[in-house]
Design a protein around this motif. Sequence first.
Motif, PDB file in Angstrom:
ATOM      1  N   LYS A 188       3.532  -3.851  18.707  1.00  0.00           N
ATOM      2  CA  LYS A 188       4.249  -2.709  19.296  1.00  0.00           C
ATOM      3  C   LYS A 188       3.327  -1.785  20.076  1.00  0.00           C
ATOM      4  O   LYS A 188       3.780  -0.989  20.896  1.00  0.00           O
ATOM      5  CB  LYS A 188       4.965  -1.928  18.203  1.00  0.00           C
ATOM      6  N   GLY A 189       2.018  -1.910  19.832  1.00  0.00           N
ATOM      7  CA  GLY A 189       1.066  -1.077  20.542  1.00  0.00           C
ATOM      8  C   GLY A 189       0.609  -1.650  21.870  1.00  0.00           C
ATOM      9  O   GLY A 189      -0.167  -1.015  22.585  1.00  0.00           O
ATOM     10  N   ALA A 204       2.200  -8.917  26.012  1.00  0.00           N
ATOM     11  CA  ALA A 204       2.922  -8.908  24.737  1.00  0.00           C
ATOM     12  C   ALA A 204       3.791 -10.158  24.591  1.00  0.00           C
ATOM     13  O   ALA A 204       3.870 -10.748  23.507  1.00  0.00           O
ATOM     14  CB  ALA A 204       3.783  -7.657  24.622  1.00  0.00           C
ATOM     15  N   ALA A 205       4.441 -10.572  25.699  1.00  0.00           N
ATOM     16  CA  ALA A 205       5.292 -11.762  25.656  1.00  0.00           C
ATOM     17  C   ALA A 205       4.464 -13.010  25.358  1.00  0.00           C
ATOM     18  O   ALA A 205       4.882 -13.886  24.583  1.00  0.00           O
ATOM     19  CB  ALA A 205       6.032 -11.917  26.977  1.00  0.00           C
ATOM     20  N   LYS A 206       3.295 -13.107  25.967  1.00  0.00           N
ATOM     21  CA  LYS A 206       2.412 -14.258  25.706  1.00  0.00           C
ATOM     22  C   LYS A 206       1.952 -14.279  24.257  1.00  0.00           C
ATOM     23  O   LYS A 206       1.881 -15.345  23.624  1.00  0.00           O
ATOM     24  CB  LYS A 206       1.210 -14.218  26.638  1.00  0.00           C
ATOM     25  N   LEU A 207       1.651 -13.111  23.713  1.00  0.00           N
ATOM     26  CA  LEU A 207       1.225 -13.027  22.318  1.00  0.00           C
ATOM     27  C   LEU A 207       2.364 -13.406  21.376  1.00  0.00           C
ATOM     28  O   LEU A 207       2.149 -14.109  20.380  1.00  0.00           O
ATOM     29  CB  LEU A 207       0.724 -11.620  22.003  1.00  0.00           C
ATOM     30  N   ARG A 208       3.569 -12.953  21.689  1.00  0.00           N
ATOM     31  CA  ARG A 208       4.717 -13.305  20.849  1.00  0.00           C
ATOM     32  C   ARG A 208       4.959 -14.806  20.852  1.00  0.00           C
ATOM     33  O   ARG A 208       5.281 -15.405  19.816  1.00  0.00           O
ATOM     34  CB  ARG A 208       5.973 -12.557  21.324  1.00  0.00           C
ATOM     35  N   GLU A 209       4.796 -15.439  22.008  1.00  0.00           N
ATOM     36  CA  GLU A 209       4.979 -16.886  22.094  1.00  0.00           C
ATOM     37  C   GLU A 209       3.898 -17.616  21.306  1.00  0.00           C
ATOM     38  O   GLU A 209       4.168 -18.622  20.638  1.00  0.00           O
ATOM     39  CB  GLU A 209       4.964 -17.331  23.559  1.00  0.00           C
TER      40      GLU A 209
END
Length: 210
Positions: A170-171, A178-183
């Motif tokens: 969230k930071g 962020a999208a790449k990290l979530r994937e």
Amino acid sequence: MLSRMTLEQFAEALAASTPTPGGGSASAQAGAMAAALVQMMCDLTIGREPYRAHDEAVRAIRARSEGLRRDLLTLVDRDAQAYDEVVRALRLPQGTDAEKRARSEALGRANLFAIETPLATADACAALMGMAAELAFKGNINAVSDVGTAALLAYAGLRGGILTVRINLKGVVDESRAAKLRERVRRLEVDSERLREEALTAVYVRTNGH
């Protein structure tokens, strides 16, 4: 250093009413124990006649698991340091525009550090789970339950690391990053379930004599 504590001291540090060490450090410690068990299984297999055909493969696993054990012990301390950096950034002054910019930049760097550290734990634990599955078939049958325990410890380390990543995502203000990290996290979650089943299936097959 957390990694130099006795088991009793580390457990007491985790139990204390302070934010660090926390789940991220505990996850890395679980991974380090998994790596140690993988290394033990290798040492109980290498050079023994019944497993001679797998000697080269097991030696390679041993070398890699030893390196990962050291990396994960470093991550035990690094995770606590990452949290402390976030706290320091949050406490920076923000009375002027320049201070606000400096605080925002420091917080962004700290958040990424707080994500990259548990991600490294999760990646290392995923690798260890794969090694555990391979060793369950190739290693000394007398230690197959130990390598099963290694797989479960690595699974806990992986999923715990991911939980720490998720709470820090969230930071990340850059939505593309962020999208790449979530994937990446999603793939690790899927892989963790597959690797756990592979390792435990291999253990059950060996222990049941099939």
